[in-house]
Motif scaffolding. Structure first.
Motif, mmCIF file in Angstrom:
data_model
loop_
_atom_site.group_PDB
_atom_site.id
_atom_site.type_symbol
_atom_site.label_atom_id
_atom_site.label_comp_id
_atom_site.label_asym_id
_atom_site.label_seq_id
_atom_site.Cartn_x
_atom_site.Cartn_y
_atom_site.Cartn_z
ATOM 1 N N HIS A 15 26.955 27.537 -33.355
ATOM 2 C CA HIS A 15 26.994 28.672 -32.430
ATOM 3 C C HIS A 15 28.325 29.418 -32.494
ATOM 4 O O HIS A 15 28.427 30.556 -32.059
ATOM 5 C CB HIS A 15 26.708 28.234 -30.991
ATOM 6 C CG HIS A 15 27.623 27.156 -30.494
ATOM 7 N ND1 HIS A 15 28.933 27.367 -30.164
ATOM 8 C CD2 HIS A 15 27.388 25.836 -30.281
ATOM 9 C CE1 HIS A 15 29.472 26.235 -29.758
ATOM 10 N NE2 HIS A 15 28.565 25.286 -29.820
ATOM 11 N N THR A 16 29.350 28.763 -33.055
ATOM 12 C CA THR A 16 30.667 29.373 -33.181
ATOM 13 C C THR A 16 31.148 29.174 -34.611
ATOM 14 O O THR A 16 31.115 28.064 -35.127
ATOM 15 C CB THR A 16 31.671 28.726 -32.201
ATOM 16 O OG1 THR A 16 31.205 28.914 -30.867
ATOM 17 C CG2 THR A 16 33.060 29.337 -32.351
ATOM 18 N N ILE A 70 30.415 24.035 -34.232
ATOM 19 C CA ILE A 70 31.435 24.901 -34.814
ATOM 20 C C ILE A 70 31.385 24.813 -36.334
ATOM 21 O O ILE A 70 31.346 23.719 -36.898
ATOM 22 C CB ILE A 70 32.836 24.508 -34.311
ATOM 23 C CG1 ILE A 70 32.902 24.656 -32.780
ATOM 24 C CG2 ILE A 70 33.912 25.366 -34.978
ATOM 25 C CD1 ILE A 70 34.169 24.105 -32.162
ATOM 26 N N LEU A 107 24.128 31.293 -34.143
ATOM 27 C CA LEU A 107 25.481 31.840 -34.073
ATOM 28 C C LEU A 107 25.566 32.937 -33.014
ATOM 29 O O LEU A 107 24.769 33.870 -33.005
ATOM 30 C CB LEU A 107 25.889 32.395 -35.440
ATOM 31 C CG LEU A 107 27.342 32.851 -35.571
ATOM 32 C CD1 LEU A 107 28.297 31.680 -35.373
ATOM 33 C CD2 LEU A 107 27.566 33.493 -36.927
ATOM 34 N N ARG A 108 26.563 32.800 -32.127
ATOM 35 C CA ARG A 108 26.796 33.794 -31.084
ATOM 36 C C ARG A 108 28.221 34.337 -31.110
ATOM 37 O O ARG A 108 28.480 35.433 -30.650
ATOM 38 C CB ARG A 108 26.541 33.185 -29.691
ATOM 39 C CG ARG A 108 25.099 32.824 -29.448
ATOM 40 C CD ARG A 108 24.852 32.382 -28.027
ATOM 41 N NE ARG A 108 25.733 31.315 -27.579
ATOM 42 C CZ ARG A 108 25.531 30.012 -27.756
ATOM 43 N NH1 ARG A 108 24.472 29.599 -28.390
ATOM 44 N NH2 ARG A 108 26.380 29.123 -27.293
ATOM 45 N N ARG A 109 29.147 33.511 -31.619
ATOM 46 C CA ARG A 109 30.555 33.889 -31.533
ATOM 47 C C ARG A 109 31.253 33.604 -32.858
ATOM 48 O O ARG A 109 31.039 32.567 -33.469
ATOM 49 C CB ARG A 109 31.219 33.092 -30.417
ATOM 50 C CG ARG A 109 32.688 33.341 -30.281
ATOM 51 C CD ARG A 109 33.312 32.591 -29.135
ATOM 52 N NE ARG A 109 32.726 31.287 -28.999
ATOM 53 C CZ ARG A 109 32.778 30.562 -27.900
ATOM 54 N NH1 ARG A 109 33.372 31.024 -26.844
ATOM 55 N NH2 ARG A 109 32.229 29.380 -27.851
ATOM 56 N N CYS A 111 35.149 33.465 -34.324
ATOM 57 C CA CYS A 111 36.582 33.457 -34.042
ATOM 58 C C CYS A 111 37.334 33.598 -35.356
ATOM 59 O O CYS A 111 36.954 32.994 -36.353
ATOM 60 C CB CYS A 111 36.986 32.151 -33.357
ATOM 61 S SG CYS A 111 36.202 31.904 -31.757
ATOM 62 N N TYR A 129 27.750 39.981 -32.802
ATOM 63 C CA TYR A 129 28.415 38.734 -32.423
ATOM 64 C C TYR A 129 29.619 39.011 -31.531
ATOM 65 O O TYR A 129 30.317 40.015 -31.719
ATOM 66 C CB TYR A 129 28.892 37.974 -33.664
ATOM 67 C CG TYR A 129 27.771 37.587 -34.585
ATOM 68 C CD1 TYR A 129 26.899 36.551 -34.264
ATOM 69 C CD2 TYR A 129 27.564 38.271 -35.785
ATOM 70 C CE1 TYR A 129 25.860 36.204 -35.102
ATOM 71 C CE2 TYR A 129 26.530 37.922 -36.628
ATOM 72 C CZ TYR A 129 25.680 36.894 -36.285
ATOM 73 O OH TYR A 129 24.642 36.552 -37.116
ATOM 74 N N THR A 131 33.347 38.406 -30.723
ATOM 75 C CA THR A 131 34.440 38.098 -31.644
ATOM 76 C C THR A 131 35.713 37.782 -30.879
ATOM 77 O O THR A 131 35.937 38.300 -29.782
ATOM 78 C CB THR A 131 34.712 39.262 -32.617
ATOM 79 O OG1 THR A 131 35.096 40.413 -31.880
ATOM 80 C CG2 THR A 131 33.500 39.560 -33.481
ATOM 81 N N LEU A 157 37.740 28.835 -27.462
ATOM 82 C CA LEU A 157 36.693 28.002 -28.066
ATOM 83 C C LEU A 157 35.780 27.362 -27.033
ATOM 84 O O LEU A 157 34.681 26.953 -27.352
ATOM 85 C CB LEU A 157 37.305 26.899 -28.940
ATOM 86 C CG LEU A 157 37.855 27.358 -30.280
ATOM 87 C CD1 LEU A 157 38.495 26.190 -31.014
ATOM 88 C CD2 LEU A 157 36.775 27.976 -31.143
ATOM 89 N N ASP A 160 32.170 30.779 -23.148
ATOM 90 C CA ASP A 160 31.069 31.437 -23.844
ATOM 91 C C ASP A 160 30.731 32.773 -23.192
ATOM 92 O O ASP A 160 29.666 32.958 -22.640
ATOM 93 C CB ASP A 160 29.843 30.528 -23.857
ATOM 94 C CG ASP A 160 28.741 31.078 -24.744
ATOM 95 O OD1 ASP A 160 29.058 31.802 -25.692
ATOM 96 O OD2 ASP A 160 27.569 30.775 -24.486
#
Length: 168
Positions: A15-16, A70, A107-109, A111, A129, A131, A157, A160
């Motif tokens: 998801h990240t 992650i 995946l949503r985010r 970094c 997404y 960011t 991290l 959300d």
């Protein structure tokens, strides 16, 4: 000489995604993300998720990272560079980010580990997404102490939300 980067690390539950710029000399030699012993990446991420990642073997680090949803990759697929500094990157080719939707359906985010990779935040944000640009884990980034970096990494991290935030 053109250098080639690594394949992404992640799975259907990722998801990240943390994107660096391009592997340094030590990482390329070891064929491992963030292999230089002075790079704070594994300590930062481990502290942020409550896992002693820096104490584990590389494959175990990846397993634990994936267990937390992650993944890892870099913004560049290939480049020319002498040494490990991002400022020395020349003739860079970006990775194909169109694969994110199919390769990482949860995946949503995304970094970004530092400002160099963070230049791609608008492209990734436009794809839908959230960011975040995190302070670089590189030992060359001495502007912030480990504890200052950790506060930002932990906050970004573990929360959300969906707004886009840049960290300097």
């Amino acid at each position: 000489m053109t250098l080639a980067g690594f394949e992404p690390i992640g799975d259907h539950a990722t998801h990240t995604l943390i994107l660096g710029s391009f592997p340094g000399v030590a990482s390329l030699a070891a064929a491992q993300y963030y292999a230089h012993p002075r790079n704070q990446f594994w300590r930062l991420v481990g502290a942020a998720i409550g896992e002693p990642l820096h104490e584990l073997a590389y494959d175990d680090r990846l397993t634990r990272l994936l267990a937390h949803g992650i993944g890892l990759w870099d913004v560049l697929a290939a480049c020319e560079r002498e040494g490990s500094l991002d400022s020395a990157i020349r003739h860079a080719s970006p990775n194909d980010f169109a694969v994110l939707h199919t390769r990482f359906p949860a995946l949503r985010r995304v970094c970004f580990n530092g400002k160099t990779s963070g230049r791609f935040a608008p492209v990734i944000g436009a794809a839908g997404y959230a960011t975040r640009v995190l302070p670089s884990s590189s030992a060359a980034n001495a502007m912030l102490s480990f504890d200052q970096k950790l506060r930002l990494w932990r906050d970004l991290l573990t929360h959300d939300d969906t707004d886009q935030t840049r960290v300097r």
